[in-house]
Each structure stands twice: as structure tokens, then as C-alpha cells.
Design a protein around this motif. Sequence first.
Motif, PDB file in Angstrom:
ATOM      1  N   LEU A 127     -12.038  -1.454  12.198  1.00  0.00           N
ATOM      2  CA  LEU A 127     -10.937  -0.597  12.643  1.00  0.00           C
ATOM      3  C   LEU A 127     -11.331  -0.090  14.023  1.00  0.00           C
ATOM      4  CD1 LEU A 127      -8.212   0.695  11.914  1.00  0.00           C
ATOM      5  CD2 LEU A 127      -9.451   2.619  10.937  1.00  0.00           C
ATOM      6  N   THR A 182     -13.798 -13.319  -1.307  1.00  0.00           N
ATOM      7  CA  THR A 182     -13.491 -14.038  -2.536  1.00  0.00           C
ATOM      8  C   THR A 182     -13.323 -15.528  -2.260  1.00  0.00           C
ATOM      9  OG1 THR A 182     -12.200 -12.081  -3.035  1.00  0.00           O
ATOM     10  CG2 THR A 182     -12.108 -13.847  -4.628  1.00  0.00           C
ATOM     11  N   ILE A 212     -11.369   5.405  -0.681  1.00  0.00           N
ATOM     12  CA  ILE A 212     -12.051   4.919   0.511  1.00  0.00           C
ATOM     13  C   ILE A 212     -13.139   5.930   0.865  1.00  0.00           C
ATOM     14  CG2 ILE A 212     -11.830   4.457   2.976  1.00  0.00           C
ATOM     15  CD1 ILE A 212      -8.993   3.479   2.410  1.00  0.00           C
ATOM     16  N   VAL A 244     -11.567  -9.486  10.625  1.00  0.00           N
ATOM     17  CA  VAL A 244     -10.301  -8.745  10.566  1.00  0.00           C
ATOM     18  C   VAL A 244     -10.396  -7.543  11.505  1.00  0.00           C
ATOM     19  CG1 VAL A 244      -8.679  -7.562   9.050  1.00  0.00           C
ATOM     20  CG2 VAL A 244     -10.126  -9.395   8.128  1.00  0.00           C
ATOM     21  N   LEU A 300     -11.232 -12.715   2.171  1.00  0.00           N
ATOM     22  CA  LEU A 300     -12.226 -13.560   2.839  1.00  0.00           C
ATOM     23  C   LEU A 300     -13.435 -13.791   1.945  1.00  0.00           C
ATOM     24  CD1 LEU A 300     -12.593 -12.023   6.417  1.00  0.00           C
ATOM     25  CD2 LEU A 300     -11.830 -14.311   5.862  1.00  0.00           C
ATOM     26  N   LYS A 302      -4.082   1.420   7.409  1.00  0.00           N
ATOM     27  CA  LYS A 302      -4.791   0.449   8.253  1.00  0.00           C
ATOM     28  C   LYS A 302      -6.119   0.054   7.611  1.00  0.00           C
ATOM     29  CE  LYS A 302      -2.732   0.205  12.520  1.00  0.00           C
ATOM     30  NZ  LYS A 302      -2.579  -0.877  13.475  1.00  0.00           N
ATOM     31  N   LEU A 303      -6.844   1.054   7.115  1.00  0.00           N
ATOM     32  CA  LEU A 303      -8.143   0.759   6.497  1.00  0.00           C
ATOM     33  C   LEU A 303      -7.963  -0.068   5.231  1.00  0.00           C
ATOM     34  CD1 LEU A 303     -10.638   3.769   6.584  1.00  0.00           C
ATOM     35  CD2 LEU A 303     -11.042   1.411   7.279  1.00  0.00           C
ATOM     36  N   LYS A 304      -6.984   0.300   4.421  1.00  0.00           N
ATOM     37  CA  LYS A 304      -6.724  -0.449   3.184  1.00  0.00           C
ATOM     38  C   LYS A 304      -6.392  -1.893   3.493  1.00  0.00           C
ATOM     39  CE  LYS A 304      -5.353   2.929  -0.142  1.00  0.00           C
ATOM     40  NZ  LYS A 304      -4.393   3.241  -1.192  1.00  0.00           N
ATOM     41  N   ASN A 305      -5.607  -2.072   4.539  1.00  0.00           N
ATOM     42  CA  ASN A 305      -5.222  -3.398   4.980  1.00  0.00           C
ATOM     43  C   ASN A 305      -6.469  -4.222   5.338  1.00  0.00           C
ATOM     44  OD1 ASN A 305      -3.924  -5.423   6.814  1.00  0.00           O
ATOM     45  ND2 ASN A 305      -2.148  -4.210   6.218  1.00  0.00           N
ATOM     46  N   ILE A 306      -7.389  -3.597   6.060  1.00  0.00           N
ATOM     47  CA  ILE A 306      -8.638  -4.288   6.418  1.00  0.00           C
ATOM     48  C   ILE A 306      -9.421  -4.642   5.158  1.00  0.00           C
ATOM     49  CG2 ILE A 306     -10.884  -4.023   7.542  1.00  0.00           C
ATOM     50  CD1 ILE A 306      -9.505  -2.320   9.664  1.00  0.00           C
ATOM     51  N   PHE A 307      -9.562  -3.675   4.259  1.00  0.00           N
ATOM     52  CA  PHE A 307     -10.308  -3.935   3.012  1.00  0.00           C
ATOM     53  C   PHE A 307      -9.677  -5.097   2.238  1.00  0.00           C
ATOM     54  CE2 PHE A 307     -12.006   0.513   3.305  1.00  0.00           C
ATOM     55  CZ  PHE A 307     -13.345   0.185   3.211  1.00  0.00           C
ATOM     56  N   TYR A 308      -8.354  -5.123   2.223  1.00  0.00           N
ATOM     57  CA  TYR A 308      -7.660  -6.185   1.497  1.00  0.00           C
ATOM     58  C   TYR A 308      -8.022  -7.554   2.062  1.00  0.00           C
ATOM     59  CZ  TYR A 308      -3.954  -9.332   0.018  1.00  0.00           C
ATOM     60  OH  TYR A 308      -3.274 -10.405  -0.474  1.00  0.00           O
ATOM     61  N   TYR A 309      -7.911  -7.699   3.389  1.00  0.00           N
ATOM     62  CA  TYR A 309      -8.155  -9.014   3.991  1.00  0.00           C
ATOM     63  C   TYR A 309      -9.635  -9.400   3.930  1.00  0.00           C
ATOM     64  CZ  TYR A 309      -3.326  -9.441   5.341  1.00  0.00           C
ATOM     65  OH  TYR A 309      -1.966  -9.556   5.293  1.00  0.00           O
ATOM     66  N   VAL A 310     -10.505  -8.411   4.060  1.00  0.00           N
ATOM     67  CA  VAL A 310     -11.941  -8.686   3.949  1.00  0.00           C
ATOM     68  C   VAL A 310     -12.272  -9.169   2.535  1.00  0.00           C
ATOM     69  CG1 VAL A 310     -14.205  -7.546   3.855  1.00  0.00           C
ATOM     70  CG2 VAL A 310     -12.702  -7.184   5.813  1.00  0.00           C
ATOM     71  N   GLU A 311     -11.635  -8.522   1.577  1.00  0.00           N
ATOM     72  CA  GLU A 311     -11.828  -8.917   0.170  1.00  0.00           C
ATOM     73  C   GLU A 311     -11.362 -10.360  -0.058  1.00  0.00           C
ATOM     74  OE1 GLU A 311     -13.062  -8.558  -3.645  1.00  0.00           O
ATOM     75  OE2 GLU A 311     -13.371  -7.104  -2.034  1.00  0.00           O
ATOM     76  N   GLN A 316     -14.249   1.866  -2.064  1.00  0.00           N
ATOM     77  CA  GLN A 316     -14.437   0.966  -0.934  1.00  0.00           C
ATOM     78  C   GLN A 316     -15.178   1.703   0.171  1.00  0.00           C
ATOM     79  OE1 GLN A 316     -10.161  -0.032  -0.884  1.00  0.00           O
ATOM     80  NE2 GLN A 316     -10.786  -2.161  -1.118  1.00  0.00           N
ATOM     81  N   VAL A 318     -17.025  -3.228   6.171  1.00  0.00           N
ATOM     82  CA  VAL A 318     -16.005  -2.677   7.078  1.00  0.00           C
ATOM     83  C   VAL A 318     -16.579  -1.540   7.923  1.00  0.00           C
ATOM     84  CG1 VAL A 318     -13.790  -1.438   7.149  1.00  0.00           C
ATOM     85  CG2 VAL A 318     -14.096  -3.350   5.560  1.00  0.00           C
ATOM     86  N   PHE A 331       0.838  -1.207   0.000  1.00  0.00           N
ATOM     87  CA  PHE A 331       0.000   0.000   0.000  1.00  0.00           C
ATOM     88  C   PHE A 331       0.870   1.252   0.000  1.00  0.00           C
ATOM     89  CE2 PHE A 331      -2.974  -3.072   2.063  1.00  0.00           C
ATOM     90  CZ  PHE A 331      -3.898  -3.103   1.039  1.00  0.00           C
TER      91      PHE A 331
END
Lengths: 205, 205
Positions: free
Chosen positions: A164, B200, A103, A178, B198, B187-196, A78, A138, A9
Motif C-alpha cells: 500500500l 494459493t 487487519i 500487488v 497469488l 484498499k488493504l483488504k483488496n491487497i490481502f485478497y490478491y496476495v492470498e 491479516q 503486505v 468488501f
Amino acid sequence: MKQTITRLFKYQKIIKQFYQKGYTRIFSGTIAEELGLSPSQVRKDFSLLSIPGRKRGGYKITMLGHHIDKIINAKPEQHAIIIGMGKIGQALANYSGFQDEAIKVTAGFDVKSDIHCAIEVHNIEMLEPFIKEHRIKVAILAVPNSLAKKMANRLERAGILGILNFTGVELLMHPATVVRNINLEIKLKNIFYYVEQLTTSSQTK
Amino acid sequence: MKQTITRLFKYQKIIKQFYQKGYTRIFSGTIAEELGLSPSQVRKDFSLLSIPGRKRGGYKITMLGHHIDKIINAKPEQHAIIIGMGKIGQALANYSGFQDEAIKVTAGFDVKSDIHCAIEVHNIEMLEPFIKEHRIKVAILAVPNSLAKKMANRLERAGILGILNFTGVELLMHPATVVRNINLEIKLKNIFYYVEQLTTSSQTK
């Protein structure tokens, strides 16, 4: 891997900046310098992710951006919601840092719904139907500590997969959920601790 | 060690809560449950720090609190200042989470000094004399990204040893300066990534 993803990122952000400045190629050394990393770390990450590059010519910016976007599967938009529209919640709602970056904070929720800020604030009773209707995955949790656990469980039941957490409470969630914590108090205490160590050790020298 | 120190602050908080509820003894299992850790992790930390305890009787709360306070060298009051009194800066100034915990935000600084919030806001020109006079060692950086590096260097020159960085910019400071980053976007991007990930993976099942 978690740390590599976080760095991706950061790489993406730097690459975007250089692209906007008109650059067509970028070197691992440049990226490394911008982020306080070693060039070999950057090259290692890129090679792990099968991104081709030459030591002399650097990386082609469009190719690099494309590769990283593909890996992190960036969506054009997002959406997240904020739970608890007190001072922190309102500041986050008004925070412009997210806007460049696709975002969107779609709505806020509180027991009071007469709060005026940059986003729509709904009564907390509307939480479940809103999440369902807009397929929100989220949430940003900014409620008082005393409500944190209860609200986190409610979010989970409503279909939220990522939180978060701005409260000072450790959330014990389903392993698949998460959770990322932003605990200001702990971070600040940590800084005070290390600063104190520094000061004490330099005094005894 | 860094992670142990962070956990110590968390232990301290839980211990205080149980003390205030009238408990005199606490078990590693209780602390672990509150923080989502394993009891053996808690016992390992305590034993590393030479804190005595018995598996059956648990830990005496006053003894435990005293030991941890001694290790983290908690001062009765710790002072920080906020640089940049925009939305995030003001929210932090008004944030009550610090007040219980002996962390005091003493003042805020901005190019505008007519900002009204929970703390005194001074013109940024007053930064250096204020830091010197009040022996401030820790600053919270909440300026726009474009000013982050310049302001961080100015803080360092003025004698600041620890920075809580709320900007989206990686700060490259002197190795002795303690920097902790709160990068909401990452931090938010990281959450979106892992949620995505999950979402998928559950769709392809």
C-alpha cells in the motif's frame, strides 16, 4: 472483476452492521442505498457469484455473509507492517479503523527506532529477518519520496507481495506484486480541478 | 477523461522535476517510464489535448508545462480545510507533501479546539463562518465514521463543493458535489485478497 471484489468488501461491511443490529434478512435495495449503488448492480454482483436470493424476501444475512466470506477467503487475522514511521506512518499505526476488521499492523520500521506509538517500532536493519520470521506478505510504504523506489525494491526482495503505497512516487514493481496507491496530492488536485470546473461553468451560465 | 485528468497531474509533476534538474526537452518514453505507462499512452493523451510534439525531438519542457497548466487551470494557491483533528486529521495537517504543490491546508476543525499541530484548529462551531469568509470550496473529512454523513451534509450546506473522504462511510451527496474516497481498510483488504490469490495459486502449481 477488480471492482466487484472491492464492492464485496463493502457489502461484507454493511452486512456485518445489519447483523449486529439484529437483522436476519437484507434487501438488495437496502445494501444499494447504503453504498450509493443501484439495486440491480447489487443483484448482478450476487448472481455473478452464484449467491441465491429472492426479490421479495431479500437475502438471509448469515447465508450472504458466509458466501462472501468464502469468496474473499477472509482470514481471522491479516498482518501488515509499516515502513517509515514519520507522521503518516505513526497516524496509520494509531489508526483504529483496522482493529474491528481483523487487519493487524504488527510492527513499524524506521531508521530511528526510538519512536513511541501504538505498535513496536524496529530499526530498518531488522526488516528482512522480521518479514521472514513472521511471514509478512503486505507492507504499507510511508517513507519520504526520495527513498520510495529503493525501499519498495528492498521489500520485494524480502518477500513482500503487496504494497500500500503512501508515497507520491509511482512504483514500478514486478507484475506479480500487488500495488495500490494512496496519492493524497493527486486526489486533492483532482478535486480542486473538478470544483473549479463547476464554479466556472456556473458563473458563465 | 477522468483518468486523463489524473494522468495530467502526474505528467505535470514529472515535468516539473525534469525542469528543476535543468532539462529543456523531454521524451514521451521518459515520462512513460517514470509513471509506468506506455509511451503511446502518453503521446495519445498529449495529442488528445492538442499538445504538439515530435517523435524525434521530444517535447519542449516549458511548452509542455504551460499547456498542461492551462488545461488543468492551476491556481497559484488552493485552499482546503480538515474536519476532524484526530490522528488522521493531525497527520494530514502536518503532512508536508502538499506544500510544494500550492495546496494549502488553511485550518482544522474539531469539537476540541485545544489541539496543537501545524495548522490552526478551530471549534467546529466556527465552521460555517470560516467557510464563508475564506471562500473555502474543498474539505478533507476525517471525523469518526458515526459522524461522517451528518458532517458531510453540513459541509455541503455550508457551500463546500469537494470532499476528500477519509472516513469508512460511503457518502451519498448531491450529484454536483465532488467526492473522492480514501478508504484505507478497503484498499488493504483488496491487497490481502490478491496476495492470498497469488500465494494459493503458486502453492497449487
